[in-house]
Design a protein around this motif. Structure first.
Motif, mmCIF file in Angstrom:
data_model
loop_
_atom_site.group_PDB
_atom_site.id
_atom_site.type_symbol
_atom_site.label_atom_id
_atom_site.label_comp_id
_atom_site.label_asym_id
_atom_site.label_seq_id
_atom_site.Cartn_x
_atom_site.Cartn_y
_atom_site.Cartn_z
ATOM 1 N N ASP A 141 0.770 -1.126 -0.187
ATOM 2 C CA ASP A 141 -0.019 0.045 0.007
ATOM 3 C C ASP A 141 0.957 1.224 0.017
ATOM 4 O OD1 ASP A 141 -2.158 -1.803 0.044
ATOM 5 O OD2 ASP A 141 -2.752 -1.314 2.372
ATOM 6 N N GLU A 144 3.472 3.696 -5.819
ATOM 7 C CA GLU A 144 2.909 4.249 -7.054
ATOM 8 C C GLU A 144 2.390 3.150 -8.154
ATOM 9 O OE1 GLU A 144 5.403 7.160 -8.214
ATOM 10 O OE2 GLU A 144 5.154 8.509 -6.176
ATOM 11 N N SER A 178 -6.554 -4.361 -9.445
ATOM 12 C CA SER A 178 -6.228 -3.132 -10.079
ATOM 13 C C SER A 178 -7.303 -2.189 -9.903
ATOM 14 C CB SER A 178 -5.696 -3.421 -11.540
ATOM 15 O OG SER A 178 -6.928 -3.485 -12.570
ATOM 16 N N GLN A 179 -8.644 -2.414 -9.916
ATOM 17 C CA GLN A 179 -9.482 -1.505 -9.726
ATOM 18 C C GLN A 179 -9.728 -1.280 -8.312
ATOM 19 O OE1 GLN A 179 -12.672 -3.838 -11.656
ATOM 20 N NE2 GLN A 179 -11.748 -3.695 -13.597
ATOM 21 N N ARG A 180 -9.401 -1.744 -7.445
ATOM 22 C CA ARG A 180 -9.366 -1.316 -5.926
ATOM 23 C C ARG A 180 -8.098 -0.753 -5.314
ATOM 24 N NH1 ARG A 180 -10.113 -7.266 -5.553
ATOM 25 N NH2 ARG A 180 -8.570 -7.927 -4.139
ATOM 26 N N THR A 181 -7.128 -0.537 -6.201
ATOM 27 C CA THR A 181 -5.719 0.073 -5.579
ATOM 28 C C THR A 181 -5.523 1.451 -6.249
ATOM 29 O OG1 THR A 181 -3.493 -0.235 -5.489
ATOM 30 C CG2 THR A 181 -4.569 -1.300 -7.300
ATOM 31 N N ASP A 182 -4.736 2.131 -5.758
ATOM 32 C CA ASP A 182 -4.471 3.443 -6.137
ATOM 33 C C ASP A 182 -3.249 3.367 -7.132
ATOM 34 O OD1 ASP A 182 -6.556 4.790 -4.985
ATOM 35 O OD2 ASP A 182 -5.301 5.174 -3.144
ATOM 36 N N ALA A 183 -2.566 2.194 -6.974
ATOM 37 C CA ALA A 183 -1.212 1.760 -7.723
ATOM 38 C C ALA A 183 -1.720 1.867 -9.205
ATOM 39 C CB ALA A 183 -0.435 0.796 -7.083
ATOM 40 N N LYS A 184 -0.702 2.217 -9.971
ATOM 41 C CA LYS A 184 -0.673 1.916 -11.454
ATOM 42 C C LYS A 184 -0.383 0.547 -11.674
ATOM 43 C CE LYS A 184 0.048 6.544 -13.012
ATOM 44 N NZ LYS A 184 0.878 7.565 -13.903
#
Length: 310
Positions: A141, A144, A178-184
């Motif tokens: 968490d 980036e 990927s849809q629930r993380t802020d990371a690319k």
């Protein structure tokens, strides 16, 4: 189809050559490259070879001390590169070890990117055996960018029957993550040698609703014998036959391999289909970092700015 050293002025008309070179340049934009601590030691200054802010993956081979990994990351970060160390799940003993590695990378090299993968070890060292477990740990968490492995030619470590059922299920899980993380997030793949199957694989992912950007693995220039050795060791699939066919041609056996035809075919397909899932190229410099960097520059990749060493 046998590979060959592509000559722009001989293969197409001048107008076509310009178009082809611009397509390759677009695909090579923002390319990344992979190193290991021992190969990085041979480079005096990466700024003489790579454009600033190039993403440099650091491969973590089982047995490499974390101190060497972190030292390499720190050096690359200091020289102005975006560092992405590997985190192979099966060589990580436990959660405390994973947390320690992350803390060291962040404190000493300001690492904000990571490649998470299962790793090529058959027996896990501890509680982790997949990249999904690493993602679920919560320890990444705040990162980036998080990349995970893609397998255009399948992976028999995962699907022992030669299919792709388990791989596809894992990719769908990662798509949801990927849809629930802020990371690319993106897929970084093993290197391949044949464009057709790669295109078919990327289109299949899109049809399955997996739209993670693909960073396609590309083997850099190398002696053919070296390339075949690495391809076998790394479990490259059916596209290995492209190299084997070339090796049977005595006129090509001693010529160095370059990825020009492979990259050119992908770039042309991308130009015709802008929504094609392959976003960029990730180089495996099997014939040396300098040779790979030189090829990238000669084929439209950004040039390095010579370091002042001041």
């Amino acid at each position: 189809m046998a590979l060959f050293n592509f000559k722009r002025d001989a293969a197409v008309s001048p107008a076509g050559a310009s178009t082809t070179s611009s397509q390759v340049e677009a695909l090579l934009h923002d390319y990344s490259i992979e190193v290991m601590p021992r190969t990085a030691e041979k480079v005096e200054d990466f700024r003489d070879l790579l454009p600033q802010h190039t993403r440099v993956y650091i491969a973590h081979i089982d047995g490499t001390p974390i101190e060497e990994m972190v030292s390499t990351a720190k050096r690359l970060k200091t020289q102005g590169f975006d560092v992405m160390p590997h985190f192979p799940a099966r060589i990580i003993a436990d959660r405390a070890t994973l947390a320690d590695w992350i803390a060291r990378y962040q404190a000493e090299a300001d690492v904000k990117q990571a490649l998470l993968l299962a790793g090529g070890v058959s027996t896990p060292a501890g509680e982790y055996h997949s990249s999904m477990q690493l993602l679920e740990s919560g320890l990444f968490d705040g990162f980036e960018r998080l990349h995970v492995a893609g397998h255009p030619e399948g992976n028999r470590d995962i699907d022992r029957d030669g299919g792709d059922k388990a791989v596809m299920e894992a990719l769908k899980w990662k798509q949801a993550f990927s849809q629930r993380t802020d990371a690319k997030m993106a897929l970084a793949t093993q290197f391949c040698f044949e464009a057709g199957p790669v295109i078919k694989w990327a289109d299949r992912l899109a049809a399955e609703g997996i739209d993670l950007p693909i960073h396609i693995g590309v083997a850099g220039p190398a002696k053919l014998q070296t390339l075949i050795k690495f391809a076998i060791a790394c479990g490259v699939g059916p596209s290995l036959k492209v190299l084997q066919k070339r090796a049977m041609d005595v006129t090509k056996l001693l010529l160095p391999y370059t990825p020009t035809e492979f990259v050119t075919e992908l770039a042309a397909h991308k130009a015709r289909h802008p929504d094609f899932g392959i976003q960029s190229v990730h180089f495996f410099p099997l014939g040396g970092i300098k040779a790979n960097a030189t090829w990238a520059i000669e084929n439209g990749g950004k040039s390095a700015v010579p370091a002042s060493h001041s």
